[in-house]
Design an enzyme around this catalytic site. Structure first.
Site, PDB file in Angstrom:
ATOM      1  N   ASN A   9      18.919  -9.518  -5.814  1.00 45.83           N
ATOM      2  CA  ASN A   9      17.880 -10.458  -6.238  1.00 45.83           C
ATOM      3  C   ASN A   9      18.604 -11.725  -6.453  1.00 45.83           C
ATOM      4  O   ASN A   9      19.423 -11.854  -7.451  1.00 45.83           O
ATOM      5  CB  ASN A   9      16.891  -9.974  -7.370  1.00 45.83           C
ATOM      6  CG  ASN A   9      16.114 -11.207  -8.146  1.00 45.83           C
ATOM      7  OD1 ASN A   9      16.102 -12.152  -7.444  1.00 45.83           O
ATOM      8  ND2 ASN A   9      15.645 -10.771  -9.222  1.00 45.83           N
ATOM      9  N   TRP A  10      18.783 -12.519  -5.688  1.00 46.99           N
ATOM     10  CA  TRP A  10      19.424 -13.830  -5.596  1.00 46.99           C
ATOM     11  C   TRP A  10      19.092 -14.961  -6.707  1.00 46.99           C
ATOM     12  O   TRP A  10      19.643 -15.723  -6.819  1.00 46.99           O
ATOM     13  CB  TRP A  10      19.757 -14.461  -4.216  1.00 46.99           C
ATOM     14  CG  TRP A  10      20.501 -13.800  -3.331  1.00 46.99           C
ATOM     15  CD1 TRP A  10      21.011 -12.457  -3.498  1.00 46.99           C
ATOM     16  CD2 TRP A  10      21.063 -13.965  -2.203  1.00 46.99           C
ATOM     17  NE1 TRP A  10      21.747 -12.026  -2.341  1.00 46.99           N
ATOM     18  CE2 TRP A  10      21.718 -12.872  -1.557  1.00 46.99           C
ATOM     19  CE3 TRP A  10      21.009 -15.289  -1.381  1.00 46.99           C
ATOM     20  CZ2 TRP A  10      22.380 -13.160  -0.413  1.00 46.99           C
ATOM     21  CZ3 TRP A  10      21.539 -15.413  -0.204  1.00 46.99           C
ATOM     22  CH2 TRP A  10      22.542 -14.369   0.237  1.00 46.99           C
ATOM     23  N   LYS A  11      17.884 -14.787  -7.051  1.00 43.19           N
ATOM     24  CA  LYS A  11      17.112 -15.645  -7.950  1.00 43.19           C
ATOM     25  C   LYS A  11      17.237 -17.035  -7.636  1.00 43.19           C
ATOM     26  O   LYS A  11      17.054 -17.168  -6.137  1.00 43.19           O
ATOM     27  CB  LYS A  11      17.652 -15.502  -9.383  1.00 43.19           C
ATOM     28  CG  LYS A  11      17.614 -14.089  -9.947  1.00 43.19           C
ATOM     29  CD  LYS A  11      18.103 -13.765 -11.408  1.00 43.19           C
ATOM     30  CE  LYS A  11      17.676 -12.432 -11.853  1.00 43.19           C
ATOM     31  NZ  LYS A  11      17.945 -12.007 -13.135  1.00 43.19           N
ATOM     32  N   HIS A  95       8.557  -9.669 -12.029  1.00 42.15           N
ATOM     33  CA  HIS A  95       9.804  -9.757 -12.632  1.00 42.15           C
ATOM     34  C   HIS A  95       9.759 -10.356 -14.006  1.00 42.15           C
ATOM     35  O   HIS A  95       8.812 -11.262 -14.101  1.00 42.15           O
ATOM     36  CB  HIS A  95      10.845 -10.688 -11.830  1.00 42.15           C
ATOM     37  CG  HIS A  95      12.143 -10.786 -12.419  1.00 42.15           C
ATOM     38  ND1 HIS A  95      12.794 -11.420 -13.394  1.00 42.15           N
ATOM     39  CD2 HIS A  95      13.333 -10.068 -11.889  1.00 42.15           C
ATOM     40  CE1 HIS A  95      13.840 -10.987 -13.603  1.00 42.15           C
ATOM     41  NE2 HIS A  95      14.339 -10.363 -12.604  1.00 42.15           N
ATOM     42  N   GLU A  97      11.098 -12.509 -15.752  1.00 42.76           N
ATOM     43  CA  GLU A  97      11.267 -14.134 -15.746  1.00 42.76           C
ATOM     44  C   GLU A  97       9.995 -14.592 -15.190  1.00 42.76           C
ATOM     45  O   GLU A  97       9.806 -15.734 -15.663  1.00 42.76           O
ATOM     46  CB  GLU A  97      12.410 -14.483 -14.616  1.00 42.76           C
ATOM     47  CG  GLU A  97      13.824 -14.194 -15.417  1.00 42.76           C
ATOM     48  CD  GLU A  97      15.144 -13.830 -14.432  1.00 42.76           C
ATOM     49  OE1 GLU A  97      14.969 -14.154 -13.245  1.00 42.76           O
ATOM     50  OE2 GLU A  97      15.877 -13.047 -15.044  1.00 42.76           O
ATOM     51  N   GLU A 167      13.579  -2.559 -15.408  1.00 43.71           N
ATOM     52  CA  GLU A 167      14.394  -3.411 -15.942  1.00 43.71           C
ATOM     53  C   GLU A 167      14.273  -3.950 -17.357  1.00 43.71           C
ATOM     54  O   GLU A 167      13.453  -4.853 -17.648  1.00 43.71           O
ATOM     55  CB  GLU A 167      14.318  -4.983 -15.046  1.00 43.71           C
ATOM     56  CG  GLU A 167      14.692  -4.616 -13.596  1.00 43.71           C
ATOM     57  CD  GLU A 167      14.913  -5.960 -12.923  1.00 43.71           C
ATOM     58  OE1 GLU A 167      16.113  -5.901 -12.496  1.00 43.71           O
ATOM     59  OE2 GLU A 167      14.257  -6.860 -12.972  1.00 43.71           O
ATOM     60  N   GLY A 173      20.932  -9.984 -17.039  1.00 47.19           N
ATOM     61  CA  GLY A 173      21.723 -11.121 -17.303  1.00 47.19           C
ATOM     62  C   GLY A 173      22.486 -11.183 -18.485  1.00 47.19           C
ATOM     63  O   GLY A 173      23.204 -12.073 -18.880  1.00 47.19           O
ATOM     64  N   SER A 212      21.933  -6.048 -15.554  1.00 44.47           N
ATOM     65  CA  SER A 212      23.519  -5.971 -15.689  1.00 44.47           C
ATOM     66  C   SER A 212      24.046  -4.849 -14.858  1.00 44.47           C
ATOM     67  O   SER A 212      25.072  -4.321 -15.225  1.00 44.47           O
ATOM     68  CB  SER A 212      23.894  -5.845 -16.860  1.00 44.47           C
ATOM     69  OG  SER A 212      23.502  -7.010 -17.603  1.00 44.47           O
ATOM     70  N   GLY A 233      21.042  -8.148 -10.065  1.00 48.22           N
ATOM     71  CA  GLY A 233      20.976  -9.854  -9.961  1.00 48.22           C
ATOM     72  C   GLY A 233      22.351 -10.320  -9.739  1.00 48.22           C
ATOM     73  O   GLY A 233      22.875 -10.658  -8.410  1.00 48.22           O
TER      74      GLY A 233
HETATM   75  P1  PGA Z   1      21.103  -8.947 -13.577  1.00 49.04           P
HETATM   76  O1  PGA Z   1      19.621  -9.163 -13.114  1.00 49.04           O
HETATM   77  O2  PGA Z   1      21.684  -8.019 -12.657  1.00 49.04           O
HETATM   78  O3  PGA Z   1      21.716 -10.251 -13.220  1.00 49.04           O
HETATM   79  O4  PGA Z   1      20.961  -8.434 -14.901  1.00 49.04           O
HETATM   80  C1  PGA Z   1      18.901  -8.214 -12.634  1.00 49.04           C
HETATM   81  C2  PGA Z   1      17.304  -8.828 -12.172  1.00 49.04           C
HETATM   82  O5  PGA Z   1      16.872  -9.719 -13.068  1.00 49.04           O
HETATM   83  O6  PGA Z   1      16.875  -8.344 -11.358  1.00 49.04           O
END
Ligand code: PGA
Length: 255
Positions: A9-11, A95, A97, A167, A173, A212, A233
């Site tokens: 997931n490159w966000k 997600h 976010e 998640e 993150g 993470s 991520g």
């Molecule tokens: P992260 O993000 O690996 O940077 O914790 C994972 C995600 O939000 O899908």
């Protein structure tokens, strides 16, 4: 037998140059790796570019969001039909976010799940509890509630050939992943919860862990019985780290 799946997931990261370079590096790292399905979900504006540079590889294309509408006056949105047209396969929905910054409700997320299924795309349904909920012992209740939004509106069969990503929000993150035992316990809870409605569907649904995941902790997490892959991520922006996660998934499946 469930097949492992690792998605990057490159966000909101990258530019044209990075997309091309990162895909080239991933193709190189993963050229001889079999036994794990792999996808990347770049920002929406780069999906077409990514699809082009992924051509002929085993890496599939994913996207980070979809609208509930198929077409019409919905400025700024992207539909399941467009994602299908462009060649995306796995679509991340729910997600944390998006739940937090875009106030997406469980009902809207269930609608997104439905339009993706209708279009023949694979929803990657993200669920997970906050730190406060975790500390209050509400992890299972929160996950059950988030899954029930889909179960109650679409039924257990809707989970056929789909992906759930557990998640925990406190792990996203932060560099602090759930422990393998913690994650396994929640994954088992999720599978058992679906099994109450349909055991066969529960057995085949892919449940990824996200939060993470990195080159150091992937092997331990992915060897857990009910962890079928990872939603990655920040480590997905580094080809070598992402490749370690993919290889750990392959290895875990062989053990
Ligand atoms: P992260 O993000 O690996 O940077 O914790 C994972 C995600 O939000 O899908």
């Amino acid at each position: 037998m469930r097949h492992p799946l690792v998605i990057g997931n490159w966000k909101l990261n990258g530019n044209k140059h990075i997309v091309i370079e990162l895909i080239a590096a991933l193709r190189n790292e993963l050229s001889s790796v079999v036994g794990c399905d792999v996808a990347i979900a770049p920002p929406i504006a780069y999906l077409d570019l990514a699809k082009h540079y992924l051509g002929g590889s085993r890496i599939a294309l994913g996207a980070q969001n979809v609208d509930t509408h198929l077409s019409g006056a919905f400025t700024g949105e992207v539909s399941a039909e467009i994602l299908k047209d462009i060649g995306a396969k796995y679509i991340i929905i729910g997600h944390s976010e998006r739940r937090t910054y875009h106030k997406e409700s469980d009902d809207v997320i269930a609608e997104k799940f439905a339009v993706l299924k209708e279009a023949g795309l694979i929803p990657v349904l993200c669920i997970g509890e906050s730190k406060v909920e975790n500390e209050a012992g509400q992890t299972e209740a929160v996950c059950a509630h988030q899954i029930d939004a889909v179960l109650n509106s679409l039924g257990a069969k809707a989970f056929e050939n789909t992906v759930i990503a557990y998640e925990p929000i406190w792990a996203i993150g932060t560099g602090k992943s759930a422990t393998p035992a913690q994650a396994q316990a929640v994954h088992k809870f999720i599978r058992d919860h679906i099994a109450k409605h349909d055991a066969a569907i529960a057995e085949q649904v892919i449940i990824q862990y996200g939060g993470s995941v990195n080159a150091d902790n992937a092997a331990e997490l992915l060897t857990q019985k009910d962890i079928d892959g990872a939603l990655v991520g920040s480590a997905s922006l580094k080809a070598d780290a992402f490749a370690v996660v993919v290889k750990a998934a392959v290895q875990a499946n062989q053990d």
